[in-house]
Design a protein around this motif. Structure first.
Motif, PDB file in Angstrom:
ATOM      1  N   GLN A   1       0.957  -1.567  -0.361  1.00 45.31           N
ATOM      2  CA  GLN A   1      -0.009   0.217  -0.206  1.00 45.31           C
ATOM      3  C   GLN A   1       1.106   1.403   0.524  1.00 45.31           C
ATOM      4  OE1 GLN A   1      -2.578   0.506  -0.223  1.00 45.31           O
ATOM      5  NE2 GLN A   1      -3.395   2.718   0.488  1.00 45.31           N
TER       6      GLN A   1
ATOM      7  N   GLU B   1       3.698   1.529  -1.040  1.00 48.20           N
ATOM      8  CA  GLU B   1       4.640   1.811  -2.536  1.00 48.20           C
ATOM      9  C   GLU B   1       3.221   2.256  -3.495  1.00 48.20           C
ATOM     10  OE1 GLU B   1       7.728   1.550  -3.020  1.00 48.20           O
ATOM     11  OE2 GLU B   1       8.297   1.097  -1.211  1.00 48.20           O
ATOM     12  N   ARG B   2       2.111   2.241  -3.148  1.00 48.93           N
ATOM     13  CA  ARG B   2       1.161   2.106  -4.228  1.00 48.93           C
ATOM     14  C   ARG B   2       1.322   3.496  -4.075  1.00 48.93           C
ATOM     15  NH1 ARG B   2      -0.962  -2.728  -3.008  1.00 48.93           N
ATOM     16  NH2 ARG B   2      -2.406  -1.944  -1.517  1.00 48.93           N
TER      17      ARG B   2
ATOM     18  N   ALA C   1      -5.134  -1.788  -4.836  1.00 49.92           N
ATOM     19  CA  ALA C   1      -4.181  -2.807  -5.068  1.00 49.92           C
ATOM     20  C   ALA C   1      -4.298  -2.999  -6.628  1.00 49.92           C
ATOM     21  CB  ALA C   1      -4.327  -4.402  -4.233  1.00 49.92           C
ATOM     22  N   ALA C   2      -3.486  -3.587  -7.697  1.00 47.01           N
ATOM     23  CA  ALA C   2      -3.697  -3.736  -9.196  1.00 47.01           C
ATOM     24  C   ALA C   2      -3.965  -5.392  -8.945  1.00 47.01           C
ATOM     25  CB  ALA C   2      -1.884  -3.361  -9.859  1.00 47.01           C
TER      26      ALA C   2
END
Length: 429
Positions: A21, A23-24, A351-352
């Motif tokens: 999270q 890093e996003r 999230a991807a």
């Protein structure tokens, strides 16, 4: 019984989903800054102690972690009159002082106007509490070499767009200028030598209110006449409504006679920022008593406020005198920093989930060479692949994989020989 093992006070571990999270969110911030023309740099986590304690970092210098010199003798340890005598390096307490040193080091290699991004941890010997840590990440953008207000306009615009990209609603970017503060204090009767001390108390206006600020100034024995003038000004009726962030609005919020050129400059900044936002909505406002405690600010200052928080989400300002301390000649500079630790708790970046995250769940009798060959083939095809031994409780593993962002899995058996022989199934909720 085993004792609890925790990280040092004021520092934290992050589990995989927490790290993902973070890093996003960092990715959204970085992409927004880069879209506005800034370039990312990196500086060491340590700087020479003399630079960190050169009077550039204000009160934060007192919170710097010092790194002891190597080879100190017992005699030197006992006779040192100051702890800093024992240190030649220190952990950076912000990213601005290292940036000033960086620019002084690399000026010949950089463009005339340099726009930098720094997104990195800093360390302060704080007393840990909610929202305040000893290790935390700052996200800074700075412009060096531009003396005009276009630098402030770029920074505020980029910061506002970044908050929009993160989905943070209701923020306000409060703006003021240190020159307006000192001009106001002079008009109210405070001598120049007392300005910094008075501003330390005025900076508490949000917490103490007007009555509390005046009471503290009287307790600190400032002259009665200027304190009374400030009290009268702070408790006067609100000025009549004027167009948002216009020169009239700024002028009406200040004592009569404040520096006109600075008023016009701030009004131009506000007009340009709001024009650039268009339909995105206005979020910039003038705050006549915004102080920003760092003593190195020389002009415009800014701070991000959010209605649900009792502290700012970031801030910055112009610091034209700092780089000159390293170079011997002044370089105009202005920066804006977002407090990442406070921001990351406020936003949720999903999230991807895509078809490129696969899990291979293998039986115990599968040859390891087959596993790595299958994984390598999928990776070459652009997939993210995790190998997992088949557990007794398969549904629990599938839940963990789904929570980690994996979208499909396949079972690898002893007779699986190629990717084509695998049957991928979706990891549905």
């Amino acid at each position: 019984m085993a004792s609890t093992v925790n990280p040092p006070r004021g520092m934290r571990d992050f589990l995989p989903n927490e790290k993902a999270q973070r890093e996003r969110v960092l990715g959204v911030i970085r992409a927004s800054y880069r879209a506005h023309g800034f370039d990312e740099i990196e500086t060491p986590v340590m700087e020479d102690s003399s630079r960190l304690h050169a009077g550039l970092g204000g009160d934060n210098e007192k919170l710097a972690f010092a790194v002891m010199k190597r080879g100190l003798t017992p005699e030197k340890l006992q006779t040192a009159s100051d702890a800093l005598e024992l240190a030649d390096l220190g952990m950076r307490f912000d990213l601005t002082v290292p940036l000033a040193r960086f620019y002084a080091t690399h000026r010949a290699e950089l463009p005339k106007v340099f726009r930098s991004i720094q997104m990195a941890p800093v360390w302060r010997a704080e007393r840990p509490q909610k929202g305040r840590y000893r290790q935390f990440v700052q996200c800074d953008i700075d412009i060096m070499g531009e003396a005009g207000p276009s630098a402030e306009i770029e920074l505020i615009t980029a910061t506002a767009a970044t908050l929009d990209a993160l989905g943070v609603q209701g923020c306000t970017i409060r703006v003021n200028d240190r020159r307006l503060l000192t001009s106001s204090l002079s008009i109210l009767g405070f001598p120049a030598k007392e300005h910094e001390a008075v501003l330390i108390t005025v900076d508490k206006l949000d917490k103490l209110g007007a009555d509390g600020v005046i009471a503290e100034l009287r307790e600190r024995a400032f002259p009665d006449e200027p304190v009374a003038a400030l009290a009268e000004f702070l408790t006067r009726p609100a000025p009549e409504s004027t167009p948002r962030f216009s020169s009239d609005a700024i002028r009406a919020a200040l004592p009569a006679g404040v520096t006109e050129d600075v008023i016009l400059e701030l009004a131009a900044i506000g007009h340009a920022v709001e024009a650039g936002r268009g339909d995105s909505g206005s979020l910039i406002e003038f705050d006549p008593w915004l102080v920003r405690g760092m003593g190195y600010y020389t002009g415009a200052i800014f701070e991000v406020a959010h209605p649900s928080l009792g502290y700012s989400l970031g801030g910055g300002g112009r610091y034209d005198g700092m780089i000159g301390r390293f170079l011997g000649s002044d370089v105009p500079a202005v920066g804006f920093s977002l407090g990442f630790e406070r921001l990351v708790d406020l936003v949720k970046v999903g999230a991807a989930h895509d078809d490129d995250q696969l899990a291979l769940i293998y039986d115990a009798d599968v040859d390891a060479a087959v596993l790595v060959r299958l994984q390598a083939a999928l990776i070459r095809d652009g997939k993210r692949v995790r190998l997992e031994a088949r557990p007794k409780k398969l549904p629990q593993l599938l839940d963990q994989l789904r929570d980690a962002g994996f979208t499909s899995f396949a079972t690898v058996r002893a007779d699986s020989t190629s990717v084509d022989s695998l049957e991928f199934k979706p990891l549905t909720g």
